[in-house]
Design an enzyme around this catalytic site. Structure first.
Site, PDB file in Angstrom:
ATOM      1  N   ARG A   3      -4.015  10.473   4.815  1.00 50.07           N
ATOM      2  CA  ARG A   3      -3.015  11.206   4.967  1.00 50.07           C
ATOM      3  C   ARG A   3      -2.382  11.353   3.602  1.00 50.07           C
ATOM      4  O   ARG A   3      -1.778  12.449   3.135  1.00 50.07           O
ATOM      5  CB  ARG A   3      -2.257  11.093   6.101  1.00 50.07           C
ATOM      6  CG  ARG A   3      -0.989  11.915   6.441  1.00 50.07           C
ATOM      7  CD  ARG A   3      -0.395  11.403   7.638  1.00 50.07           C
ATOM      8  NE  ARG A   3       0.925  12.055   7.709  1.00 50.07           N
ATOM      9  CZ  ARG A   3       1.233  13.266   8.097  1.00 50.07           C
ATOM     10  NH1 ARG A   3       0.266  14.120   8.613  1.00 50.07           N
ATOM     11  NH2 ARG A   3       2.527  13.713   7.899  1.00 50.07           N
ATOM     12  N   ILE A  49       8.794   7.043  16.765  1.00 50.03           N
ATOM     13  CA  ILE A  49       8.474   7.821  15.290  1.00 50.03           C
ATOM     14  C   ILE A  49       7.289   8.629  15.609  1.00 50.03           C
ATOM     15  O   ILE A  49       7.129  10.106  15.290  1.00 50.03           O
ATOM     16  CB  ILE A  49       8.188   6.706  14.286  1.00 50.03           C
ATOM     17  CG1 ILE A  49       9.096   5.864  14.249  1.00 50.03           C
ATOM     18  CG2 ILE A  49       7.928   7.501  12.824  1.00 50.03           C
ATOM     19  CD1 ILE A  49      10.443   6.588  13.484  1.00 50.03           C
ATOM     20  N   ASP A  77       5.378   0.718  11.987  1.00 41.20           N
ATOM     21  CA  ASP A  77       3.912   0.172  11.542  1.00 41.20           C
ATOM     22  C   ASP A  77       3.980  -1.315  12.057  1.00 41.20           C
ATOM     23  O   ASP A  77       2.923  -2.088  11.511  1.00 41.20           O
ATOM     24  CB  ASP A  77       3.991  -0.016   9.770  1.00 41.20           C
ATOM     25  CG  ASP A  77       3.762   1.761   9.379  1.00 41.20           C
ATOM     26  OD1 ASP A  77       3.403   2.487  10.317  1.00 41.20           O
ATOM     27  OD2 ASP A  77       3.945   1.915   8.261  1.00 41.20           O
ATOM     28  N   ARG A 100       1.290  14.456  13.392  1.00 43.28           N
ATOM     29  CA  ARG A 100       1.567  14.102  12.183  1.00 43.28           C
ATOM     30  C   ARG A 100       1.363  15.379  11.490  1.00 43.28           C
ATOM     31  O   ARG A 100       0.410  15.585  10.576  1.00 43.28           O
ATOM     32  CB  ARG A 100       0.651  13.076  11.584  1.00 43.28           C
ATOM     33  CG  ARG A 100       0.963  11.865  12.277  1.00 43.28           C
ATOM     34  CD  ARG A 100       0.175  10.570  11.384  1.00 43.28           C
ATOM     35  NE  ARG A 100       0.999  10.064  10.457  1.00 43.28           N
ATOM     36  CZ  ARG A 100       0.749   8.949   9.601  1.00 43.28           C
ATOM     37  NH1 ARG A 100      -0.211   8.304  10.129  1.00 43.28           N
ATOM     38  NH2 ARG A 100       1.299   8.570   8.793  1.00 43.28           N
ATOM     39  N   PRO A 101       2.086  16.377  11.558  1.00 50.01           N
ATOM     40  CA  PRO A 101       2.476  17.816  10.877  1.00 50.01           C
ATOM     41  C   PRO A 101       2.829  17.602   9.274  1.00 50.01           C
ATOM     42  O   PRO A 101       3.195  16.469   8.977  1.00 50.01           O
ATOM     43  CB  PRO A 101       3.097  18.384  11.588  1.00 50.01           C
ATOM     44  CG  PRO A 101       4.261  17.739  12.284  1.00 50.01           C
ATOM     45  CD  PRO A 101       3.488  16.303  12.393  1.00 50.01           C
ATOM     46  N   VAL A 102       2.750  18.647   8.665  1.00 44.77           N
ATOM     47  CA  VAL A 102       3.064  18.409   7.085  1.00 44.77           C
ATOM     48  C   VAL A 102       4.078  19.739   6.853  1.00 44.77           C
ATOM     49  O   VAL A 102       4.603  19.839   5.787  1.00 44.77           O
ATOM     50  CB  VAL A 102       2.004  18.744   6.095  1.00 44.77           C
ATOM     51  CG1 VAL A 102       1.321  17.370   5.996  1.00 44.77           C
ATOM     52  CG2 VAL A 102       1.036  19.787   6.411  1.00 44.77           C
ATOM     53  N   ASP A 103       4.667  20.280   8.216  1.00 45.91           N
ATOM     54  CA  ASP A 103       5.529  21.188   7.894  1.00 45.91           C
ATOM     55  C   ASP A 103       6.872  21.000   7.039  1.00 45.91           C
ATOM     56  O   ASP A 103       7.542  21.984   6.364  1.00 45.91           O
ATOM     57  CB  ASP A 103       6.042  21.756   9.311  1.00 45.91           C
ATOM     58  CG  ASP A 103       6.716  20.861  10.379  1.00 45.91           C
ATOM     59  OD1 ASP A 103       6.284  19.524  10.110  1.00 45.91           O
ATOM     60  OD2 ASP A 103       7.693  20.939  10.821  1.00 45.91           O
ATOM     61  N   LEU A 104       7.114  19.738   7.136  1.00 50.96           N
ATOM     62  CA  LEU A 104       8.584  19.362   6.518  1.00 50.96           C
ATOM     63  C   LEU A 104       8.256  19.316   5.162  1.00 50.96           C
ATOM     64  O   LEU A 104       9.175  19.520   4.240  1.00 50.96           O
ATOM     65  CB  LEU A 104       9.225  18.120   6.985  1.00 50.96           C
ATOM     66  CG  LEU A 104       9.843  18.193   8.339  1.00 50.96           C
ATOM     67  CD1 LEU A 104      10.170  17.052   9.244  1.00 50.96           C
ATOM     68  CD2 LEU A 104      10.643  19.389   8.681  1.00 50.96           C
ATOM     69  N   LYS A 129       0.795  -1.134  -0.184  1.00 46.67           N
ATOM     70  CA  LYS A 129      -0.152   0.053   0.022  1.00 46.67           C
ATOM     71  C   LYS A 129       0.808   1.307   0.011  1.00 46.67           C
ATOM     72  O   LYS A 129       0.748   2.188  -0.763  1.00 46.67           O
ATOM     73  CB  LYS A 129      -0.836   0.210   1.349  1.00 46.67           C
ATOM     74  CG  LYS A 129      -1.845   1.364   1.503  1.00 46.67           C
ATOM     75  CD  LYS A 129      -2.432   1.291   2.713  1.00 46.67           C
ATOM     76  CE  LYS A 129      -1.827   1.712   3.937  1.00 46.67           C
ATOM     77  NZ  LYS A 129      -1.483   3.012   4.067  1.00 46.67           N
ATOM     78  N   ASN A 130       1.851   1.307   0.902  1.00 45.87           N
ATOM     79  CA  ASN A 130       2.739   2.526   1.049  1.00 45.87           C
ATOM     80  C   ASN A 130       3.756   2.779  -0.262  1.00 45.87           C
ATOM     81  O   ASN A 130       4.390   3.609  -0.100  1.00 45.87           O
ATOM     82  CB  ASN A 130       3.593   2.415   2.348  1.00 45.87           C
ATOM     83  CG  ASN A 130       2.719   2.560   3.793  1.00 45.87           C
ATOM     84  OD1 ASN A 130       1.393   3.014   3.427  1.00 45.87           O
ATOM     85  ND2 ASN A 130       3.233   2.723   4.859  1.00 45.87           N
ATOM     86  N   CYS A 137      -4.754   8.304   9.933  1.00 44.49           N
ATOM     87  CA  CYS A 137      -4.750   7.517  11.067  1.00 44.49           C
ATOM     88  C   CYS A 137      -4.438   8.522  12.200  1.00 44.49           C
ATOM     89  O   CYS A 137      -3.693   9.326  12.165  1.00 44.49           O
ATOM     90  CB  CYS A 137      -3.755   6.327  11.184  1.00 44.49           C
ATOM     91  SG  CYS A 137      -4.005   4.892  10.378  1.00 44.49           S
ATOM     92  N   ARG A 178      -8.511  -0.696   4.871  1.00 45.53           N
ATOM     93  CA  ARG A 178      -7.692   0.177   4.352  1.00 45.53           C
ATOM     94  C   ARG A 178      -6.374  -0.239   4.034  1.00 45.53           C
ATOM     95  O   ARG A 178      -5.697   0.091   3.094  1.00 45.53           O
ATOM     96  CB  ARG A 178      -7.438   1.432   5.364  1.00 45.53           C
ATOM     97  CG  ARG A 178      -8.430   2.096   5.464  1.00 45.53           C
ATOM     98  CD  ARG A 178      -8.200   3.502   6.439  1.00 45.53           C
ATOM     99  NE  ARG A 178      -6.869   4.178   5.888  1.00 45.53           N
ATOM    100  CZ  ARG A 178      -6.138   4.539   6.586  1.00 45.53           C
ATOM    101  NH1 ARG A 178      -6.288   4.970   7.960  1.00 45.53           N
ATOM    102  NH2 ARG A 178      -4.919   5.183   6.060  1.00 45.53           N
TER     103      ARG A 178
END
Ligand code: UD1
Length: 429
Positions: A102, A338, A316, A131-135, A22-23, A126, A408
């Site tokens: 996400r 993580i 995971d 779980r930010p998206v700043d990077l 999936k990933n 999830c 999922r």
């Protein structure tokens, strides 16, 4: 809503075909936005997240077709998806769609790189930590995109295209690396990505991008160099095996005892986890097409584990490993480095009789001789499957609610386990 019902106690014996990852499939599908030609992806797993992403991409005006099953293929054979992003009518990914998954936020990279504009809702997915998206945004800004945040949306613009840049990630991020890599393929000049994620899914994405005409070196290491090109073309690529699904079934047989061959997968994708399983008492060997895992009547030994970016022990697989440790001889310490808040499975495992104490980023698991079946509720993808693993040995019946989390990320889970002897069934809700 569907439920999964398990009667614990049966060992697992036989063969499980491992699906495409999936990933890896998600970023590969997103990479199709980089070209007007068709990208053909084989070994794509049948999962809810794949359908959700196809829905989002259809909204942009992307065409796709899914090849039907061929003679001799079972329902567990991956599907072939052909995606064509020839004429995009919209570069906006709305909240209703992005909030369910996400990874769909990553569409921002190819959209701004190819069309100079993207408007994408801040993501959901999830509920594990903030779980930010700043990077991810930092990487796009370095590549020359102007970024604005408007009403929960990230708007990225680069009317004259992106340019090469030096991107130093202060923290290893898989999504950040995917985004930087995809965007850099169409940027003018050279991009260097430092402290890049080394996950095999990054290398798989890079392999496909290279087939599409991208110039990339070093994918799979912590420094990736990309020489931008003016356009990419179509290609055909098979999605790599799912190392998390592989590790999950490996933990399941370590838990139940038995002898399983996991087919179409490779030990090198999850060596850290297989090493830990060896220390816990399972016998692990490579076969010509996969991995064989056995455990006889001997008990499971407690092993300490710390999650880390690849090649370390994957976050995971943390929940699944914790399920295994609930039955170990002794106490194991499981440290999650993580994601904060990725211990939601602890209270549900406790309902089955597990003894687990949380202290900061660590869980201390005291092995118990028996677990007892109970109704439990899944709260995220990997947590749900840890409850399945525990249910496989719990005395009596375990019912797992909210199965949509499993759908999922795990293709044909009940069928694969049932064929190897597990008493497991889906109860339609
Ligand atoms: C991906 C995987 C997920 C896996 C995770 C870590 C997919 C679809 N998902 O998620 O299954 O658990 O890698 O292996 O491939 N971070 C920031 N700022 C950012 C981005 C990330 O601080 O902008 C932090 C996160 O909060 C987390 C860490 O970096 O603490 C790693 O996250 P990341 O590797 O980005 O995870 P995802 O790519 O979302």
């Amino acid at each position: 809503m569907d439920r999964i019902r398990i009667r614990g106690g049966a060992p697992l014996n036989g063969l499980i075909p491992i699906s495409g990852a999936k990933n890896a499939a998600l970023p590969l599908m997103i990479a199709s936005l980089l070209t007007e030609d068709t990208l053909e992806l084989g070994n794509v797993p049948r999962l809810a997240d794949i359908s959700s992403l196809l829905r989002i991409m259809s909204n942009f005006g992307v065409d796709h077709s899914i090849a039907g099953r061929r003679p001799g293929q079972s329902s567990e054979t991956g599907q072939t998806i052909r995606v064509t992003a020839k004429s995009i009518i919209d570069t906006c990914a709305p909240y209703e769609l992005v909030s369910t998954m996400r990874a769909s936020f990553w569409v921002i990279a190819p959209l701004v790189a190819r069309f100079g504009h993207a408007k994408v809702s801040m993501p959901g997915g999830c509920a594990i930590g903030t779980r930010p998206v700043d990077l991810l945004i930092m990487a796009l800004a370095k590549l020359g995109a102007a970024i604005e945040i408007e009403g929960g949306y990230v708007v990225a613009t680069a009317p004259k295209g992106l340019h090469g840049a030096e991107i130093d990630f202060p923290k290893v991020t898989v999504g950040g690396t995917h985004v930087a890599l995809m965007a850099a393929t169409l940027a003018q000049g050279t991009t260097v990505i430092r402290n890049a994620a080394r996950e095999p899914e990054v290398a798989d994405l890079a392999a496909c991008l290279i087939k599409m005409g991208a110039k990339i070196q070093g994918a799979g290491t912590s420094e990736i160099v990309v020489e931008g090109v003016s356009s990419l073309y179509g290609a055909s690529h098979d999605v790599m095996p799912d190392r998390i699904e592989t590790g999950t079934y490996a933990m399941a047989v370590a838990m139940t005892g038995g002898d399983l061959v996991l087919e179409n997968t490779r030990a090198e994708y999850l060596q850290a986890a297989l090493d830990v399983l060896g220390q816990a008492g399972a016998e692990v060997s490579s076969t010509h097409s996969g991995i064989r895992i056995r455990r006889n009547g001997n008990g499971i030994q407690a092993v300490d584990v710390t999650t880390d970016p690849f090649p370390g022990f994957p976050t995971d697989l943390q929940a699944q490993f914790m399920a295994l440790m609930t039955r170990a001889n002794g106490t194991s310490r499981i440290r999650e480095t993580i994601f904060e808040n990725r211990f939601m499975h602890v209270q549900e495992l406790a309902r089955l009789g597990a003894h687990i104490r949380l202290d900061g980023d660590s869980a201390y698991v005291d092995g118990v001789p028996t677990l007892k079946g109970a109704p439990v509720m899944a709260t995220d993808l990997r947590a749900s499957v840890s409850l399945v693993i525990a249910g496989l040995v719990a005395e009596g019946e375990t019912t797992i609610n909210r199965v949509y989390h499993l759908d999922r990320g795990f293709e044909a889970l009940e069928a694969k386990l049932a064929r190897c002897g597990a008493e497991i069934e889906r109860v339609r809700g």
